[in-house]
Scaffold this motif. Sequence first.
Motif, short mmCIF file in Angstrom:
data_model
loop_
_atom_site.label_atom_id
_atom_site.label_comp_id
_atom_site.label_asym_id
_atom_site.label_seq_id
_atom_site.Cartn_x
_atom_site.Cartn_y
_atom_site.Cartn_z
N ASN A 125 -29.24 51.69 -29.75
CA ASN A 125 -29.15 51.86 -28.30
C ASN A 125 -30.46 51.45 -27.64
O ASN A 125 -31.51 51.95 -27.99
N ASP A 126 -30.37 50.54 -26.67
CA ASP A 126 -31.56 50.13 -25.94
C ASP A 126 -31.97 51.17 -24.91
O ASP A 126 -33.11 51.18 -24.47
N ARG A 127 -31.02 52.01 -24.50
CA ARG A 127 -31.30 53.05 -23.51
C ARG A 127 -30.76 54.38 -24.00
O ARG A 127 -29.74 54.44 -24.67
N ILE A 128 -31.45 55.44 -23.58
CA ILE A 128 -31.11 56.80 -23.97
C ILE A 128 -30.86 57.62 -22.71
O ILE A 128 -31.65 57.54 -21.76
N CYS A 129 -29.78 58.41 -22.70
CA CYS A 129 -29.48 59.27 -21.56
C CYS A 129 -30.52 60.40 -21.52
O CYS A 129 -30.68 61.14 -22.49
N VAL A 130 -31.23 60.51 -20.39
CA VAL A 130 -32.29 61.51 -20.25
C VAL A 130 -31.98 62.55 -19.18
O VAL A 130 -32.73 63.50 -19.01
N GLY A 131 -30.88 62.36 -18.44
CA GLY A 131 -30.54 63.34 -17.41
C GLY A 131 -29.31 62.94 -16.64
O GLY A 131 -28.70 61.90 -16.90
N VAL A 132 -28.98 63.79 -15.67
CA VAL A 132 -27.80 63.53 -14.85
C VAL A 132 -28.06 64.05 -13.44
O VAL A 132 -28.77 65.05 -13.25
N LEU A 133 -27.49 63.37 -12.45
CA LEU A 133 -27.57 63.83 -11.07
C LEU A 133 -26.45 64.84 -10.86
O LEU A 133 -25.30 64.58 -11.19
N ALA A 134 -26.82 66.01 -10.34
CA ALA A 134 -25.87 67.11 -10.26
C ALA A 134 -25.50 67.46 -8.82
O ALA A 134 -25.18 68.60 -8.51
N GLY A 135 -25.57 66.46 -7.91
CA GLY A 135 -25.14 66.67 -6.53
C GLY A 135 -26.29 66.80 -5.56
O GLY A 135 -27.46 66.63 -5.90
N ALA A 136 -25.93 67.11 -4.34
CA ALA A 136 -26.91 67.21 -3.26
C ALA A 136 -27.70 68.51 -3.34
O ALA A 136 -27.19 69.53 -3.81
N PHE A 137 -28.96 68.45 -2.88
CA PHE A 137 -29.77 69.64 -2.72
C PHE A 137 -30.25 69.61 -1.27
O PHE A 137 -31.16 68.86 -0.94
N GLY A 138 -29.59 70.36 -0.43
CA GLY A 138 -29.92 70.33 0.99
C GLY A 138 -29.22 69.19 1.69
O GLY A 138 -28.31 68.56 1.14
N VAL A 139 -29.67 68.89 2.90
CA VAL A 139 -28.99 67.89 3.73
C VAL A 139 -29.85 66.66 4.02
O VAL A 139 -29.46 65.79 4.77
N HIS A 140 -31.03 66.56 3.39
CA HIS A 140 -31.95 65.47 3.70
C HIS A 140 -32.09 64.45 2.58
O HIS A 140 -33.08 63.73 2.52
N GLY A 141 -31.11 64.37 1.69
CA GLY A 141 -31.11 63.33 0.68
C GLY A 141 -31.70 63.70 -0.66
O GLY A 141 -31.75 62.86 -1.56
N GLU A 142 -32.15 64.94 -0.82
CA GLU A 142 -32.61 65.35 -2.15
C GLU A 142 -31.40 65.59 -3.04
O GLU A 142 -30.31 65.89 -2.56
N VAL A 143 -31.59 65.45 -4.34
CA VAL A 143 -30.53 65.69 -5.31
C VAL A 143 -30.93 66.79 -6.27
O VAL A 143 -32.11 67.08 -6.45
N ARG A 144 -29.93 67.38 -6.89
CA ARG A 144 -30.14 68.27 -8.03
C ARG A 144 -30.17 67.36 -9.24
O ARG A 144 -29.30 66.51 -9.41
N LEU A 145 -31.17 67.55 -10.09
CA LEU A 145 -31.30 66.71 -11.26
C LEU A 145 -31.44 67.60 -12.49
O LEU A 145 -32.25 68.52 -12.50
N LYS A 146 -30.61 67.33 -13.49
CA LYS A 146 -30.69 68.07 -14.74
C LYS A 146 -31.32 67.14 -15.77
O LYS A 146 -30.82 66.04 -16.01
N SER A 147 -32.43 67.57 -16.36
CA SER A 147 -33.16 66.78 -17.34
C SER A 147 -32.74 67.18 -18.74
O SER A 147 -32.63 68.36 -19.06
N TYR A 148 -32.53 66.18 -19.61
CA TYR A 148 -32.22 66.42 -21.01
C TYR A 148 -33.45 66.25 -21.89
O TYR A 148 -33.35 66.27 -23.11
N CYS A 149 -34.61 66.04 -21.30
CA CYS A 149 -35.84 65.79 -22.05
C CYS A 149 -36.39 67.08 -22.66
O CYS A 149 -36.23 68.15 -22.08
N ALA A 150 -37.04 66.95 -23.81
CA ALA A 150 -37.65 68.11 -24.46
C ALA A 150 -38.64 68.79 -23.52
O ALA A 150 -38.70 70.01 -23.43
N GLU A 151 -39.41 68.00 -22.83
CA GLU A 151 -40.29 68.49 -21.75
C GLU A 151 -39.62 68.02 -20.46
O GLU A 151 -39.74 66.85 -20.09
N PRO A 152 -38.86 68.89 -19.76
CA PRO A 152 -38.01 68.46 -18.66
C PRO A 152 -38.69 67.62 -17.57
O PRO A 152 -38.08 66.70 -17.04
N THR A 153 -39.95 67.89 -17.28
CA THR A 153 -40.62 67.12 -16.21
C THR A 153 -40.90 65.68 -16.61
O THR A 153 -41.15 64.84 -15.75
#
Length: 179
Positions: A3-31
């Motif tokens: 695999n040339d690319r690895i899944c590291v996270g997913v967008l989990a919808g809107a966070f507020g009304v100004h364009g921020e998203v909820r992001l779920k990280s699959y990384c060992a160190e999430p940040t």
Amino acid sequence: MKNDRICVGVLAGAFGVHGEVRLKSYCAEPTDIADYGPLWSKDGSKSYQVTLTRPIKNGFAARVSGISNKEDADAALGVELFADRDALPSLPDDEFYHADLIGMIVQDTGGQELGRVKAVHNHGAGDVLEVLGPGMRTGALLPFTRAAVPTVDLASGRIVADPPEGVFPESENDASEPS
């Protein structure tokens, strides 16, 4: 490497009304997800720059390029984010990316094929390999521990397993089907 690319996270919808998203990280160190950019859609047709704004329950609030309002964020629900493999850190010999395990042949210690890894799950108590073999209706859940999986050979695409009793039922194929 397959695999040339690895899944590291997913967008989990809107966070507020100004364009921020909820992001779920699959990384060992999430940040670290913000350091592997650009991130890509599954098909590679879109790239995303990610800026984490703050931690929230089950992930982060983030700004993502191309998402500027709540409607865009809602539309991005479920978009998986992939990082280029060469942007990710090298792993020690006893650690593996889940993507590398999926599809590998699983054999018992006698060399008999048990099936192939269909998925890798983690429900909080450690990784579990879902192995689907011939004649199996559902996957067997094999603990991904050194005792149950003594050998992972990425080069040959083979896993040697010493499964706990009952993980792979002996007579699963012998079950009589109703006439």
